[in-house]
Design a protein around this motif. Structure first.
Motif: not given
Length: 322
Positions: A26-33, A47-52
């Protein structure tokens, strides 16, 4: 870390049905890998939630970099409504852990990273937003907005005005593509020859700005200490590769941008802890303050140093306690 609900259908629709899906990072954003593996093939699922998170800039900048001949992971499939992107897999050889295990190639790897910047900065920056005064100030304000309250201090007058005296020095050069997070944890060692041996990651916030920014990001790394000797050598290497630059103006901008970035990150990492509940980030504060205190000694930073000396005592420069 559990894959998002639509993962199975997404992979089935794009020729990866039945693939193993394992958490990657993961990283400092809401993205996960996640790493996706099937019959000897691998890919990375973002995985980058489109609402965030909006993945459109990431894909656009990645295409621009690829079209220029640089190594940015290209999409194999995408469903932006679900926030899912399947990417080319660059492997696991991130520069930071590689050099932590064996630093013998440090000079050569940093030289390659600097050469990539010098080459990139000779191309058009593409369709990215400008890194303008408003954005520099918005970032610098993350320090009084988040760090100061977390250590029990209120903002004193004059912060914005001190920075305003510095911004003109950042517009003495035509803008280039600034990747914004160019450092050892976002560079990958690839099994490819030549200049493009380093894979580029995490460029979705790219802007058009001063060429010194990414160099400062690389050489004043928060997670990995770059020696003063190596920093000096790599700044000189960049300048040698771009002989048309005004060296004095470039070095002034480098000092200002290093300070602005490190002060901004003090605020960002405090926000990640306070607002987003990510407890790992305050541990970087001592390293950040080490950099900031050194940054503020540069003559170009005199107005900002005067503000910090008057309003941020030494006791408040130790970091937020987690």
């Amino acid at each position: 870390m559990i894959p998002p609900p639509g993962t199975g259908a997404f992979l089935n629709a794009h020729g990866w049905g039945g693939a193993a899906v394992r958490p990657l990072a993961g990283d400092a954003s809401f993205r996960r890998y996640f790493r996706v593996e099937l019959a000897g093939r691998t890919a990375v699922l973002m995985d980058a939630p489109p609402d965030k998170e909006d993945s459109t800039p990431f894909l656009a900048v990645g295409k621009h970099l690829h079209d220029l001949g640089f190594s940015a992971p290209q999409p194999l499939a995408a469903d932006l409504h679900q926030g899912l992107v399947l990417l080319e897999d660059f492997g696991d050889a991130r520069v930071n852990p590689v050099l932590s295990a064996d630093a013998s190639a440090e000079h050569d790897i940093y030289a390659a990273a600097v050469d990539i910047l010098a080459a990139l900065h000779q191309h058009p920056h593409g369709c990215v937003p400008p890194y303008n005064e408003a954005e520099y100030l918005r970032e610098a304000r993350l320090f009084p907005d988040w760090y100061l309250p977390a250590v029990g201090l209120a903002e004193a007058p004059g912060y914005n005005d001190a920075w305003a005296l510095l911004w003109p020095a950042l517009f003495t050069h035509p803008p280039v593509l600034v990747l914004r997070d160019y450092h050892a944890d976002n560079l990958m060692l690839l099994d490819r020859p030549g200049l493009k041996q380093l894979g580029l990651l995490d460029y979705q916030d790219a802007t058009a700005g001063h060429p010194a920014y990414d160099l400062a990001s690389l050489l004043q790394d928060i997670r990995r200490t770059v020696s003063p000797a190596l920093e000096t050598a790599m700044v000189a290497r960049y300048l040698a590769a771009r002989p048309g630059l005004d060296e004095a103006a470039f070095r002034t901008a480098y000092a200002i941008l290093a300070a602005q970035r490190n002060i901004k990150i003090l605020g960002v990492f405090t926000r990640l802890y306070v607002r987003d509940g990510k407890p790992a980030y305050p541990r970087f504060h001592p390293r950040l303050w080490e950099l900031v205190n050194a940054n503020l000694e540069h003559p170009a930073l005199a107005p900002v140093k005067a503000w910090f000396d008057a309003h941020v005592p030494a006791a408040a420069r130790t970091g937020v306690q987690s």
